[in-house]
Design a protein around this motif. Structure first.
Motif, short mmCIF file in Angstrom:
data_model
loop_
_atom_site.label_atom_id
_atom_site.label_comp_id
_atom_site.label_asym_id
_atom_site.label_seq_id
_atom_site.Cartn_x
_atom_site.Cartn_y
_atom_site.Cartn_z
N LEU A 8 -20.27 -0.39 47.25
CA LEU A 8 -20.92 -1.08 46.13
C LEU A 8 -20.12 -0.93 44.84
N SER A 37 -33.37 -1.28 45.16
CA SER A 37 -32.20 -2.17 45.28
C SER A 37 -31.19 -1.62 46.28
N MET A 38 -30.95 -0.33 46.22
CA MET A 38 -30.03 0.29 47.18
C MET A 38 -30.65 0.31 48.57
N ASN A 40 -32.60 -1.95 49.82
CA ASN A 40 -32.41 -3.30 50.37
C ASN A 40 -31.00 -3.49 50.89
N PHE A 41 -30.02 -2.93 50.18
CA PHE A 41 -28.62 -3.03 50.62
C PHE A 41 -28.44 -2.34 51.97
N THR A 54 -36.74 6.34 49.06
CA THR A 54 -36.16 6.12 47.73
C THR A 54 -36.43 7.32 46.83
N TYR A 140 -22.26 -2.06 39.58
CA TYR A 140 -22.87 -0.94 40.29
C TYR A 140 -24.24 -0.56 39.70
N ARG A 142 -26.54 -2.42 39.18
CA ARG A 142 -27.56 -3.19 39.90
C ARG A 142 -28.14 -2.39 41.07
N TYR A 143 -27.46 -1.29 41.45
CA TYR A 143 -27.84 -0.55 42.66
C TYR A 143 -28.07 0.94 42.45
N ASN A 144 -27.44 1.54 41.47
CA ASN A 144 -27.43 3.01 41.42
C ASN A 144 -28.41 3.60 40.39
N ALA A 166 -30.71 -1.73 38.23
CA ALA A 166 -31.75 -1.37 39.19
C ALA A 166 -32.83 -0.51 38.54
#
Length: 231
Positions: A8, A37-38, A40-41, A54, A140, A142-144, A166
């Motif tokens: 990512l 978000s992570m 979902n990845f 999570t 990043y 958006r995910y971390n 995120a």
């Protein structure tokens, strides 16, 4: 417990990290990931949703010490790593106020920084642009779960965060600060904040600080992981 996902970030990504990721999916009985978000990845990459937990936010352990009550100021702090690859946007910060209100406060040990963050807002922003969070590190977000976010909140400091990060939902849901699309919006957003609104943010940030300093989010995630293994 997932710390970083190099696929990512992409900045240091190599074939090794792809193999490492695939082995993690294959052998881990349960994975604690940063946020939805992570999660979902990981699901898109084939992970079993039942094996995913999570964390929501990283804890920031401070066993002892007084928790400040942040003072109302229409100011923003940028703490942490100032490496040019992460904070290249700072080169253009003068376009917002012509550097009239920019001040460098020095370097401190990790345990000392919370005592320095006692007024205004902490900023969560990465990349090369003041327009939006871009590039490897900007994307990043958006995910971390940024460690910088945990630092600010463990310091009981309200936060201003990129609207597409995120963790923006964590800030809004817990009434811990504000979201922005562009750093150009900072003057307008700060001027609109009232002392009463800031006080609500500060009170909520102080409550979250207690949890982060005790490690509550990690404890909850570990209990969920154990429960998932027992099923």
């Amino acid at each position: 417990m997932v710390h970083d996902v190099e696929e990512l970030i992409k900045f240091y990504y190599r074939k090794f990290f792809e193999e490492d990721f695939n082995q993690t999916l294959k052998y881990a009985d349960c994975l604690i990931v940063h946020n939805d978000s992570m999660k979902n990845f990981f699901e898109d990459r084939g992970a079993d949703p039942k094996k995913l937990v999570t964390l929501k936010i990283f804890d920031y352990l401070i066993p002892n010490g007084e928790i400040n009550h942040a003072k109302f100021e229409r100011s923003v702090s940028v703490a942490g790593n100032l490496d040019v690859s992460k904070t290249q946007y700072l080169k253009d910060i003068g376009k917002i106020d012509a550097y009239k209100n920019v001040e460098y406060h020095g370097a401190f040990l990790a345990d000392e920084i919370p005592n320095q963050l006692n007024s205004g807002f902490g900023l969560i922003w990465d990349g090369s642009s003041i327009e939006t969070c871009d590039g490897a590190f900007g994307n990043y977000l958006r995910y971390n779960n940024p460690h910088k976010l945990s630092l600010y909140l463990a310091s009981a400091l309200p936060v201003i965060i990129w609207s597409q990060a995120a963790e923006a939902s964590f800030i809004i849901d817990n009434n811990l600060g504000l979201t922005i699309d562009s750093l150009n919006d900072l003057p307008k957003v700060l001027n609109k904040v009232t002392k009463e609104e800031y006080e609500h943010f500060a009170i909520n940030a102080r409550e979250v600080a207690k949890k982060l300093r005790r490690g509550d989010f990690t404890k909850v995630a570990l209990k969920k992981a154990v429960k998932a293994l027992e099923k």
